[in-house]
Motif scaffolding. Structure first.
Motif, PDB file in Angstrom:
ATOM      1  N   ARG A 171       0.839  -1.213   0.000  1.00 14.87           N
ATOM      2  CA  ARG A 171       0.000   0.000   0.000  1.00 14.87           C
ATOM      3  C   ARG A 171       0.865   1.250   0.000  1.00 14.87           C
ATOM      4  NH1 ARG A 171      -5.232   0.456   1.531  1.00 14.87           N
ATOM      5  NH2 ARG A 171      -4.739   2.358   2.668  1.00 14.87           N
ATOM      6  N   PRO A 204       2.626   4.377  -1.335  1.00 15.18           N
ATOM      7  CA  PRO A 204       2.708   5.298  -2.478  1.00 15.18           C
ATOM      8  C   PRO A 204       4.174   5.676  -2.733  1.00 15.18           C
ATOM      9  CG  PRO A 204       1.226   6.138  -0.757  1.00 15.18           C
ATOM     10  CD  PRO A 204       2.017   5.015  -0.167  1.00 15.18           C
ATOM     11  N   ALA A 217       5.386   8.692  -0.879  1.00 12.77           N
ATOM     12  CA  ALA A 217       5.649   8.475   0.551  1.00 12.77           C
ATOM     13  C   ALA A 217       7.012   7.814   0.751  1.00 12.77           C
ATOM     14  CB  ALA A 217       4.549   7.613   1.155  1.00 12.77           C
ATOM     15  N   TRP A 260      10.019   9.593   2.813  1.00  8.53           N
ATOM     16  CA  TRP A 260      10.652   8.877   3.929  1.00  8.53           C
ATOM     17  C   TRP A 260      12.172   8.864   3.762  1.00  8.53           C
ATOM     18  CZ3 TRP A 260       8.171   7.779   8.212  1.00  8.53           C
ATOM     19  CH2 TRP A 260       8.797   6.993   9.178  1.00  8.53           C
ATOM     20  N   ARG A 305      14.950  10.358   6.322  1.00  7.33           N
ATOM     21  CA  ARG A 305      15.883   9.425   6.964  1.00  7.33           C
ATOM     22  C   ARG A 305      17.230   9.361   6.257  1.00  7.33           C
ATOM     23  NH1 ARG A 305      13.390   6.672  11.449  1.00  7.33           N
ATOM     24  NH2 ARG A 305      11.505   7.913  11.677  1.00  7.33           N
ATOM     25  N   GLY A 324      13.636  -7.848   3.999  1.00  7.20           N
ATOM     26  CA  GLY A 324      12.467  -8.552   4.529  1.00  7.20           C
ATOM     27  C   GLY A 324      12.775  -9.957   4.983  1.00  7.20           C
ATOM     28  N   SER A 325      14.049 -10.324   4.963  1.00  5.79           N
ATOM     29  CA  SER A 325      14.398 -11.707   5.292  1.00  5.79           C
ATOM     30  C   SER A 325      14.161 -12.012   6.758  1.00  5.79           C
ATOM     31  CB  SER A 325      15.869 -11.972   4.969  1.00  5.79           C
ATOM     32  OG  SER A 325      16.029 -12.162   3.593  1.00  5.79           O
ATOM     33  N   ARG A 326      13.767 -13.257   6.997  1.00  8.62           N
ATOM     34  CA  ARG A 326      13.661 -13.740   8.365  1.00  8.62           C
ATOM     35  C   ARG A 326      15.005 -14.322   8.776  1.00  8.62           C
ATOM     36  NH1 ARG A 326       9.529 -17.625   9.923  1.00  8.62           N
ATOM     37  NH2 ARG A 326      10.392 -16.966  11.921  1.00  8.62           N
ATOM     38  N   LYS A 327      15.098 -14.614  10.050  1.00  9.53           N
ATOM     39  CA  LYS A 327      16.343 -15.142  10.611  1.00  9.53           C
ATOM     40  C   LYS A 327      16.818 -16.355   9.793  1.00  9.53           C
ATOM     41  CE  LYS A 327      18.041 -16.804  15.059  1.00  9.53           C
ATOM     42  NZ  LYS A 327      17.596 -17.242  16.397  1.00  9.53           N
ATOM     43  N   MET A 365       6.295  -1.661   2.754  1.00  8.22           N
ATOM     44  CA  MET A 365       5.805  -0.635   3.678  1.00  8.22           C
ATOM     45  C   MET A 365       6.749   0.558   3.621  1.00  8.22           C
ATOM     46  SD  MET A 365       4.885  -3.057   6.936  1.00  8.22           S
ATOM     47  CE  MET A 365       5.235  -1.756   8.101  1.00  8.22           C
ATOM     48  N   VAL A 366       6.197   1.740   3.756  1.00  7.72           N
ATOM     49  CA  VAL A 366       6.980   2.969   3.565  1.00  7.72           C
ATOM     50  C   VAL A 366       8.222   3.001   4.453  1.00  7.72           C
ATOM     51  CG1 VAL A 366       6.916   5.472   3.852  1.00  7.72           C
ATOM     52  CG2 VAL A 366       4.986   4.290   2.783  1.00  7.72           C
ATOM     53  N   SER A 367       8.050   2.675   5.728  1.00  3.92           N
ATOM     54  CA  SER A 367       9.150   2.888   6.674  1.00  3.92           C
ATOM     55  C   SER A 367      10.279   1.872   6.516  1.00  3.92           C
ATOM     56  CB  SER A 367       8.631   2.856   8.113  1.00  3.92           C
ATOM     57  OG  SER A 367       8.031   1.605   8.386  1.00  3.92           O
ATOM     58  N   LEU A 368      10.100   0.876   5.669  1.00  2.15           N
ATOM     59  CA  LEU A 368      11.146  -0.141   5.484  1.00  2.15           C
ATOM     60  C   LEU A 368      12.000   0.121   4.250  1.00  2.15           C
ATOM     61  CD1 LEU A 368       9.125  -3.371   6.412  1.00  2.15           C
ATOM     62  CD2 LEU A 368      10.369  -1.807   7.899  1.00  2.15           C
ATOM     63  N   LEU A 378      16.324  -0.153   3.783  1.00  6.21           N
ATOM     64  CA  LEU A 378      17.024  -0.825   4.886  1.00  6.21           C
ATOM     65  C   LEU A 378      18.223  -1.620   4.380  1.00  6.21           C
ATOM     66  CD1 LEU A 378      14.159  -2.115   7.210  1.00  6.21           C
ATOM     67  CD2 LEU A 378      15.793  -0.284   7.658  1.00  6.21           C
ATOM     68  N   ASN A 403      19.189  -2.971  13.533  1.00  3.40           N
ATOM     69  CA  ASN A 403      19.592  -4.131  14.334  1.00  3.40           C
ATOM     70  C   ASN A 403      20.319  -5.159  13.484  1.00  3.40           C
ATOM     71  OD1 ASN A 403      18.267  -3.334  16.848  1.00  3.40           O
ATOM     72  ND2 ASN A 403      16.415  -3.542  15.637  1.00  3.40           N
TER      73      ASN A 403
END
Lengths: 228, 144
Positions: free
Chosen positions: A18, A20, A23, A27, A31, A148-151, A176-179, A182, A214
Protein backbone atom coordinates in the motif's frame (compact mmCIF):
# COMPACT_ATOMS: atom_id res chain seq x y z
CA UNK A 1 31.15 9.02 -7.63
CA UNK A 2 29.45 6.14 -5.81
CA UNK A 3 25.72 5.62 -6.06
CA UNK A 4 23.57 3.88 -3.46
CA UNK A 5 20.33 2.36 -4.72
CA UNK A 6 17.67 0.18 -3.10
CA UNK A 7 17.27 -2.37 -5.90
CA UNK A 8 14.11 -4.08 -4.62
CA UNK A 9 10.90 -2.34 -3.56
CA UNK A 10 7.16 -2.56 -4.14
CA UNK A 11 4.74 0.33 -4.41
CA UNK A 12 0.96 0.26 -4.35
CA UNK A 13 1.11 -0.95 -7.97
CA UNK A 14 1.92 -4.37 -6.50
CA UNK A 15 -1.03 -6.29 -5.12
CA UNK A 16 0.50 -6.75 -1.67
CA UNK A 17 1.75 -3.22 -0.97
CA UNK A 18 0.00 0.00 0.00
CA UNK A 19 3.06 2.23 -0.22
CA UNK A 20 2.71 5.30 -2.48
CA UNK A 21 5.92 6.17 -4.33
CA UNK A 22 5.77 9.74 -3.02
CA UNK A 23 5.65 8.47 0.55
CA UNK A 24 8.73 6.31 -0.09
CA UNK A 25 10.65 9.31 -1.40
CA UNK A 26 9.53 11.54 1.45
CA UNK A 27 10.65 8.88 3.93
CA UNK A 28 14.07 8.66 2.27
CA UNK A 29 14.38 12.43 2.50
CA UNK A 30 13.51 12.32 6.21
CA UNK A 31 15.88 9.42 6.96
CA UNK A 32 18.78 10.30 4.71
CA UNK A 33 21.23 10.43 7.62
CA UNK A 34 20.51 6.75 8.38
CA UNK A 35 19.86 5.52 4.84
CA UNK A 36 21.82 7.67 2.37
CA UNK A 37 20.06 6.51 -0.78
CA UNK A 38 20.43 8.12 -4.18
CA UNK A 39 17.58 6.14 -5.63
CA UNK A 40 15.21 3.22 -5.57
CA UNK A 41 14.10 0.64 -8.09
CA UNK A 42 10.42 -0.29 -8.11
CA UNK A 43 10.22 -4.02 -8.79
CA UNK A 44 6.49 -4.63 -8.99
CA UNK A 45 5.28 -8.22 -8.80
CA UNK A 46 4.63 -9.97 -12.12
CA UNK A 47 4.36 -6.76 -14.11
CA UNK A 48 6.29 -3.88 -15.58
CA UNK A 49 4.75 -0.54 -14.76
CA UNK A 50 5.41 0.91 -18.20
CA UNK A 51 3.16 3.96 -17.95
CA UNK A 52 4.39 5.28 -14.64
CA UNK A 53 6.14 8.66 -14.71
CA UNK A 54 7.86 9.68 -11.48
CA UNK A 55 9.86 12.66 -12.78
CA UNK A 56 7.95 15.24 -10.74
CA UNK A 57 8.45 13.23 -7.56
CA UNK A 58 12.13 12.71 -8.35
CA UNK A 59 12.56 16.46 -8.66
CA UNK A 60 10.55 17.17 -5.52
CA UNK A 61 12.53 14.81 -3.28
CA UNK A 62 15.84 14.59 -5.15
CA UNK A 63 15.67 10.78 -5.25
CA UNK A 64 15.99 8.76 -8.46
CA UNK A 65 13.21 6.28 -9.29
CA UNK A 66 13.92 3.47 -11.72
CA UNK A 67 11.59 0.68 -12.78
CA UNK A 68 12.11 -3.07 -13.03
CA UNK A 69 10.07 -6.20 -12.25
CA UNK A 70 9.97 -9.16 -9.91
CA UNK A 71 8.94 -12.30 -11.78
CA UNK A 72 8.20 -15.81 -10.58
CA UNK A 73 10.07 -18.76 -12.07
CA UNK A 74 10.59 -22.47 -11.59
CA UNK A 75 13.64 -21.52 -9.47
CA UNK A 76 11.93 -18.90 -7.36
CA UNK A 77 11.52 -15.14 -7.61
CA UNK A 78 13.86 -13.03 -9.74
CA UNK A 79 14.37 -9.32 -10.38
CA UNK A 80 14.49 -8.27 -14.02
CA UNK A 81 16.39 -5.03 -14.72
CA UNK A 82 16.36 -3.29 -18.09
CA UNK A 83 12.87 -4.40 -19.09
CA UNK A 84 12.06 -3.38 -22.65
CA UNK A 85 9.46 -4.15 -25.31
CA UNK A 86 11.43 -7.08 -26.68
CA UNK A 87 11.63 -8.69 -23.25
CA UNK A 88 7.92 -8.13 -22.65
CA UNK A 89 7.12 -9.67 -26.02
CA UNK A 90 9.16 -12.78 -25.28
CA UNK A 91 8.10 -13.38 -21.67
CA UNK A 92 4.69 -13.23 -20.05
CA UNK A 93 5.52 -11.68 -16.67
CA UNK A 94 2.15 -12.77 -15.26
CA UNK A 95 3.18 -16.43 -15.67
CA UNK A 96 4.13 -17.68 -12.20
CA UNK A 97 6.13 -20.63 -13.58
CA UNK A 98 8.47 -18.89 -16.00
CA UNK A 99 11.45 -21.07 -16.97
CA UNK A 100 14.33 -19.50 -15.04
CA UNK A 101 17.17 -20.47 -17.35
CA UNK A 102 15.30 -19.16 -20.39
CA UNK A 103 14.53 -15.91 -18.57
CA UNK A 104 18.16 -15.39 -17.50
CA UNK A 105 19.53 -16.08 -20.97
CA UNK A 106 16.73 -14.42 -22.92
CA UNK A 107 16.76 -11.22 -20.87
CA UNK A 108 20.56 -10.99 -21.19
CA UNK A 109 20.30 -11.45 -24.95
CA UNK A 110 17.73 -8.65 -25.13
CA UNK A 111 19.78 -6.17 -23.10
CA UNK A 112 18.67 -6.72 -19.51
CA UNK A 113 19.92 -8.59 -16.48
CA UNK A 114 18.22 -11.01 -14.09
CA UNK A 115 19.04 -11.29 -10.38
CA UNK A 116 17.46 -14.02 -8.23
CA UNK A 117 16.08 -12.38 -5.08
CA UNK A 118 15.81 -13.58 -1.46
CA UNK A 119 17.53 -16.86 -2.42
CA UNK A 120 17.47 -18.11 1.17
CA UNK A 121 13.69 -17.88 1.50
CA UNK A 122 11.72 -21.14 1.59
CA UNK A 123 9.86 -22.09 -1.60
CA UNK A 124 10.49 -18.84 -3.50
CA UNK A 125 14.28 -18.74 -3.13
CA UNK A 126 17.04 -20.26 -5.21
CA UNK A 127 18.66 -22.27 -2.39
CA UNK A 128 15.73 -24.61 -1.92
CA UNK A 129 15.51 -25.25 -5.66
CA UNK A 130 19.22 -26.03 -5.85
CA UNK A 131 18.59 -28.92 -3.43
CA UNK A 132 16.58 -30.77 -6.07
CA UNK A 133 17.60 -29.26 -9.43
CA UNK A 134 20.89 -28.48 -11.16
CA UNK A 135 22.31 -24.99 -10.60
CA UNK A 136 21.43 -22.31 -13.11
CA UNK A 137 24.00 -21.05 -15.58
CA UNK A 138 24.95 -17.45 -16.33
CA UNK A 139 23.76 -16.03 -13.02
CA UNK A 140 25.19 -12.51 -12.82
CA UNK A 141 24.41 -11.90 -9.16
CA UNK A 142 21.98 -12.79 -6.40
CA UNK A 143 20.35 -10.72 -3.68
CA UNK A 144 22.56 -11.38 -0.68
CA UNK A 145 20.88 -8.84 1.61
CA UNK A 146 17.11 -8.65 1.64
CA UNK A 147 15.50 -6.30 4.15
CA UNK A 148 12.47 -8.55 4.53
CA UNK A 149 14.40 -11.71 5.29
CA UNK A 150 13.66 -13.74 8.36
CA UNK A 151 16.34 -15.14 10.61
CA UNK A 152 18.67 -17.46 8.69
CA UNK A 153 17.56 -16.47 5.19
CA UNK A 154 20.36 -13.99 4.48
CA UNK A 155 22.81 -16.45 6.00
CA UNK A 156 21.66 -19.12 3.51
CA UNK A 157 22.10 -16.57 0.75
CA UNK A 158 25.65 -15.90 1.96
CA UNK A 159 26.46 -19.60 1.81
CA UNK A 160 25.10 -19.71 -1.75
CA UNK A 161 27.29 -16.76 -2.76
CA UNK A 162 30.33 -18.41 -1.20
CA UNK A 163 29.68 -21.73 -2.87
CA UNK A 164 28.96 -20.51 -6.39
CA UNK A 165 30.98 -17.30 -6.45
CA UNK A 166 28.01 -15.15 -7.38
CA UNK A 167 28.19 -11.39 -7.12
CA UNK A 168 25.88 -9.89 -4.51
CA UNK A 169 23.35 -7.08 -4.33
CA UNK A 170 21.10 -5.73 -1.58
CA UNK A 171 17.53 -4.48 -1.55
CA UNK A 172 14.89 -3.74 1.07
CA UNK A 173 12.05 -5.71 -0.57
CA UNK A 174 9.96 -3.04 1.09
CA UNK A 175 6.19 -3.30 0.97
CA UNK A 176 5.80 -0.64 3.68
CA UNK A 177 6.98 2.97 3.56
CA UNK A 178 9.15 2.89 6.67
CA UNK A 179 11.15 -0.14 5.48
CA UNK A 180 12.46 1.42 2.28
CA UNK A 181 16.22 1.49 1.97
CA UNK A 182 17.02 -0.82 4.89
CA UNK A 183 19.24 -2.79 2.51
CA UNK A 184 20.67 -1.43 -0.72
CA UNK A 185 23.55 -1.67 -3.18
CA UNK A 186 26.52 0.67 -3.45
CA UNK A 187 27.86 1.09 -6.98
CA UNK A 188 31.34 2.45 -7.60
CA UNK A 189 30.07 4.36 -10.61
CA UNK A 190 27.57 7.12 -11.09
CA UNK A 191 24.23 5.48 -12.00
CA UNK A 192 21.42 7.71 -13.29
CA UNK A 193 19.47 5.56 -15.76
CA UNK A 194 18.26 2.00 -16.03
CA UNK A 195 20.75 1.40 -18.84
CA UNK A 196 23.59 2.51 -16.59
CA UNK A 197 22.24 0.29 -13.84
CA UNK A 198 22.21 -2.75 -16.14
CA UNK A 199 25.73 -1.93 -17.33
CA UNK A 200 27.01 -1.69 -13.75
CA UNK A 201 25.24 -4.87 -12.61
CA UNK A 202 27.09 -6.70 -15.37
CA UNK A 203 30.39 -5.02 -14.43
CA UNK A 204 30.51 -6.35 -10.88
CA UNK A 205 31.61 -3.01 -9.39
CA UNK A 206 29.15 -2.99 -6.49
CA UNK A 207 28.45 -4.39 -3.06
CA UNK A 208 25.40 -4.81 -0.84
CA UNK A 209 25.02 -2.36 2.05
CA UNK A 210 23.03 -2.85 5.23
CA UNK A 211 21.27 0.06 6.96
CA UNK A 212 19.09 -2.02 9.29
CA UNK A 213 19.29 -0.63 12.85
CA UNK A 214 19.59 -4.13 14.33
CA UNK A 215 21.72 -5.59 11.57
CA UNK A 216 24.05 -8.43 12.43
CA UNK A 217 27.44 -6.98 13.36
CA UNK A 218 30.64 -8.41 11.95
CA UNK A 219 32.61 -10.33 14.58
CA UNK A 220 35.28 -8.13 16.13
CA UNK A 221 38.86 -9.21 16.72
CA UNK A 222 39.24 -7.02 19.79
CA UNK A 223 36.81 -5.97 22.53
CA UNK A 224 34.84 -2.81 21.85
CA UNK A 225 36.16 0.30 23.55
CA UNK A 226 34.01 1.90 26.18
CA UNK A 227 31.65 4.45 24.72
CA UNK A 228 31.77 3.11 21.18
CA UNK B 1 0.40 1.91 27.19
CA UNK B 2 -0.57 5.28 28.63
CA UNK B 3 -3.68 7.01 27.34
CA UNK B 4 -3.38 10.50 25.94
CA UNK B 5 -5.85 13.34 25.90
CA UNK B 6 -6.39 13.22 22.18
CA UNK B 7 -4.46 13.67 18.97
CA UNK B 8 -5.46 16.32 16.48
CA UNK B 9 -4.81 16.29 12.75
CA UNK B 10 -2.68 19.41 12.69
CA UNK B 11 -0.31 17.99 15.28
CA UNK B 12 0.48 14.83 13.31
CA UNK B 13 3.76 14.70 11.37
CA UNK B 14 5.29 12.19 8.99
CA UNK B 15 8.00 10.28 10.84
CA UNK B 16 6.18 10.44 14.17
CA UNK B 17 6.62 7.25 16.16
CA UNK B 18 3.93 5.11 17.80
CA UNK B 19 5.54 3.22 20.61
CA UNK B 20 7.70 1.27 20.89
CA UNK B 21 5.68 -0.57 23.51
CA UNK B 22 6.90 -3.77 25.06
CA UNK B 23 4.40 -6.41 26.02
CA UNK B 24 4.37 -10.03 27.13
CA UNK B 25 1.24 -12.06 26.44
CA UNK B 26 0.84 -14.74 29.08
CA UNK B 27 -0.63 -18.07 28.10
CA UNK B 28 -3.89 -17.68 30.08
CA UNK B 29 -4.58 -14.40 28.28
CA UNK B 30 -3.93 -15.96 24.88
CA UNK B 31 -6.22 -18.89 25.77
CA UNK B 32 -8.94 -16.54 26.97
CA UNK B 33 -8.80 -14.58 23.71
CA UNK B 34 -8.98 -17.76 21.63
CA UNK B 35 -11.88 -19.08 23.70
CA UNK B 36 -13.78 -15.79 23.41
CA UNK B 37 -13.36 -15.93 19.63
CA UNK B 38 -14.48 -19.54 19.43
CA UNK B 39 -11.04 -20.64 18.25
CA UNK B 40 -10.99 -24.18 19.58
CA UNK B 41 -7.87 -25.45 17.83
CA UNK B 42 -5.40 -26.93 20.29
CA UNK B 43 -2.58 -24.79 18.91
CA UNK B 44 -4.10 -21.77 20.69
CA UNK B 45 -4.61 -23.52 24.02
CA UNK B 46 -2.09 -26.23 24.69
CA UNK B 47 1.66 -26.69 24.17
CA UNK B 48 1.42 -30.42 23.52
CA UNK B 49 -1.33 -30.05 20.94
CA UNK B 50 0.68 -27.33 19.21
CA UNK B 51 3.83 -29.47 19.19
CA UNK B 52 1.85 -32.29 17.62
CA UNK B 53 1.29 -29.88 14.70
CA UNK B 54 4.99 -29.15 14.44
CA UNK B 55 4.86 -25.85 16.29
CA UNK B 56 7.27 -25.02 19.11
CA UNK B 57 4.40 -24.54 21.54
CA UNK B 58 1.01 -22.86 21.76
CA UNK B 59 0.78 -19.71 19.66
CA UNK B 60 -1.05 -16.41 19.87
CA UNK B 61 -3.99 -16.16 17.42
CA UNK B 62 -3.41 -13.85 14.47
CA UNK B 63 -6.43 -11.78 15.43
CA UNK B 64 -4.86 -11.15 18.81
CA UNK B 65 -1.82 -9.64 17.07
CA UNK B 66 -4.15 -7.60 14.90
CA UNK B 67 -5.88 -6.38 18.05
CA UNK B 68 -2.58 -5.40 19.67
CA UNK B 69 -1.63 -3.31 16.65
CA UNK B 70 -5.10 -1.76 16.51
CA UNK B 71 -4.73 -0.79 20.15
CA UNK B 72 -1.33 0.72 19.42
CA UNK B 73 -3.07 3.05 16.97
CA UNK B 74 -6.16 3.81 19.05
CA UNK B 75 -4.03 4.51 22.13
CA UNK B 76 -1.99 6.92 20.03
CA UNK B 77 -5.22 8.62 18.89
CA UNK B 78 -6.41 8.84 22.48
CA UNK B 79 -9.64 10.63 23.17
CA UNK B 80 -9.27 12.92 20.15
CA UNK B 81 -11.50 13.04 17.08
CA UNK B 82 -9.44 10.75 14.85
CA UNK B 83 -10.63 7.21 14.21
CA UNK B 84 -9.02 4.07 12.95
CA UNK B 85 -10.74 3.27 9.64
CA UNK B 86 -8.66 0.36 8.35
CA UNK B 87 -5.89 -1.95 9.44
CA UNK B 88 -4.32 -4.73 7.43
CA UNK B 89 -1.62 -7.13 8.54
CA UNK B 90 0.63 -9.80 7.12
CA UNK B 91 1.61 -12.67 9.40
CA UNK B 92 5.22 -13.50 8.62
CA UNK B 93 6.03 -15.71 11.58
CA UNK B 94 4.29 -17.27 14.55
CA UNK B 95 3.88 -15.17 17.67
CA UNK B 96 4.55 -17.04 20.90
CA UNK B 97 3.24 -16.28 24.39
CA UNK B 98 5.56 -15.63 27.34
CA UNK B 99 8.02 -13.76 25.09
CA UNK B 100 8.84 -10.07 25.05
CA UNK B 101 7.18 -8.49 22.04
CA UNK B 102 7.57 -4.90 20.92
CA UNK B 103 4.86 -2.96 19.10
CA UNK B 104 6.10 -0.30 16.69
CA UNK B 105 4.52 2.25 14.42
CA UNK B 106 5.43 5.19 12.25
CA UNK B 107 3.29 7.83 10.59
CA UNK B 108 4.34 7.51 6.96
CA UNK B 109 1.94 9.59 4.90
CA UNK B 110 -0.55 12.40 5.41
CA UNK B 111 -3.28 13.38 2.95
CA UNK B 112 -3.96 17.00 3.86
CA UNK B 113 -7.12 17.40 1.79
CA UNK B 114 -8.65 14.12 2.85
CA UNK B 115 -7.41 14.63 6.44
CA UNK B 116 -6.23 11.05 6.57
CA UNK B 117 -3.05 9.51 7.91
CA UNK B 118 -1.27 6.28 6.95
CA UNK B 119 0.70 4.41 9.57
CA UNK B 120 3.10 1.46 9.34
CA UNK B 121 2.73 -0.94 12.26
CA UNK B 122 4.55 -4.10 13.25
CA UNK B 123 5.35 -6.54 16.05
CA UNK B 124 8.95 -7.52 16.69
CA UNK B 125 10.37 -10.30 18.82
CA UNK B 126 13.45 -10.02 21.03
CA UNK B 127 15.71 -10.62 18.04
CA UNK B 128 14.18 -7.67 16.17
CA UNK B 129 12.47 -10.00 13.71
CA UNK B 130 9.26 -8.51 12.37
CA UNK B 131 6.67 -11.19 13.07
CA UNK B 132 3.58 -9.25 11.99
CA UNK B 133 3.65 -6.20 9.73
CA UNK B 134 0.85 -4.00 8.51
CA UNK B 135 -0.54 -0.63 7.72
CA UNK B 136 -3.35 1.36 9.28
CA UNK B 137 -5.43 4.29 8.07
CA UNK B 138 -6.74 6.99 10.37
CA UNK B 139 -9.34 9.59 9.44
CA UNK B 140 -9.93 12.95 11.06
CA UNK B 141 -13.14 14.99 10.77
CA UNK B 142 -13.15 18.18 8.65
CA UNK B 143 -12.37 20.28 11.70
CA UNK B 144 -11.01 19.12 15.01
Amino acid sequence: MATIIDLHSHSEASDDSRAPVGAYLNWIKLRRAERPLDGIVLTEHRQYNRAADYRALEDQFDVMVLRASEVETDYGHMLVFGVNDDILRRFDFSNVRLPAQEVIDGVAELGGVVVPCHPGRPTVGLCEHYETKPPLENVTAVELLNGGSRKGENERAAALVDRYGYRAIGGSDSHMVSLIGLCATRFDADVRTIDELVRELKSGRYEPVDFRPNRPRPRRAAPEMAGT
Amino acid sequence: MSANTGRHFDSVAVGESLGPHEIVIEKPRARAFAAACGMDSGRFHDDEAARAEGLPGMIIPGNFSLGLLSKLVTDWLGAGPGRLTRIGTTYRAIVLPERRLTLHGFVTHIEREARSVEIDVWIENEEAERLVIGTASVAFPPTD
